[in-house]
Design a protein around this motif. Structure first.
Motif, PDB file in Angstrom:
ATOM      1  N   PRO A 189       0.808  -1.222   0.000  1.00  0.00           N
ATOM      2  CA  PRO A 189       0.000   0.000   0.000  1.00  0.00           C
ATOM      3  C   PRO A 189       0.845   1.278   0.000  1.00  0.00           C
ATOM      4  O   PRO A 189       0.482   2.264  -0.637  1.00  0.00           O
ATOM      5  CB  PRO A 189      -0.821  -0.109   1.292  1.00  0.00           C
ATOM      6  N   ILE A 206       2.128   1.758  -3.558  1.00  0.00           N
ATOM      7  CA  ILE A 206       1.011   2.218  -4.390  1.00  0.00           C
ATOM      8  C   ILE A 206       0.743   3.704  -4.128  1.00  0.00           C
ATOM      9  O   ILE A 206       0.501   4.478  -5.061  1.00  0.00           O
ATOM     10  CB  ILE A 206      -0.240   1.355  -4.153  1.00  0.00           C
ATOM     11  N   LEU A 207       0.793   4.118  -2.862  1.00  0.00           N
ATOM     12  CA  LEU A 207       0.630   5.529  -2.523  1.00  0.00           C
ATOM     13  C   LEU A 207       1.712   6.374  -3.181  1.00  0.00           C
ATOM     14  O   LEU A 207       1.424   7.431  -3.761  1.00  0.00           O
ATOM     15  CB  LEU A 207       0.663   5.715  -1.008  1.00  0.00           C
TER      16      LEU A 207
END
Length: 159
Positions: free
Chosen positions: A94, A97-98
């Motif tokens: 995550p 992805i951020l």
């Protein structure tokens, strides 16, 4: 709401079947590999640049194994693999992805070539980033300002 696969595994298993380790129970010893990799990233490019640029992956692998192998020895391979996958799926991916999303969004920001890259201007950009970090978070501010900073300094002779 659909739960991530690791959480579904957590809910579907009988109590105690998941080899989860509570971080509160770990001693300060387990921080040493993290400190080692941070010091390596901070110091090796300055102290041994040739070594660092050719072997940074091996240095990262060394510090990863310096944590993983003793952890697997003390808590078991199953617990070590579970914590590795848990961290990979619920924390690392995550975050990556951020970063990709923020970098992509910030790609639309273009600063004209009128900014002359000087130490004072770089300091001003960092100061703006400090203020923005308080508003939008450090990751967002860094991703917002990285392209303008790189573009402004692209023509500098001594970078």
């Amino acid at each position: 709401m659909i739960a991530p696969p690791v959480l579904m595994l957590d809910l579907a298993s009988p109590a105690g079947a998941i080899p989860h380790i509570d971080g509160v129970d770990l001693s300060l010893f387990w921080v040493l590999p993290f400190g080692g990799i941070l010091l390596s990233i901070a110091l090796l490019p300055l102290l041994a640049p040739k070594f660092w640029h050719h072997h940074f992956g091996k240095v990262a692998a060394f510090w990863s194994l310096a944590f993983f192998l003793p952890f697997a020895w003390q808590f078991g391979v199953e617990a070590a693999v579970y914590e590795f996958v848990h961290t990979l799926l619920l924390e690392y991916l995550p975050f990556i992805i951020l970063l990709v999303a923020l970098y992509t969004v910030s790609g639309g920001i273009r600063v004209a070539d009128t900014i002359r890259a000087t130490p004072a201007m770089n300091t001003a950009i960092l100061a703006i980033g400090t203020v923005l970090a308080n508003i939008m978070g450090t990751t967002g501010a860094a991703m917002l300002l990285i392209r303008p900073l790189l573009q402004a300094n692209a023509k500098r002779r001594h970078k």
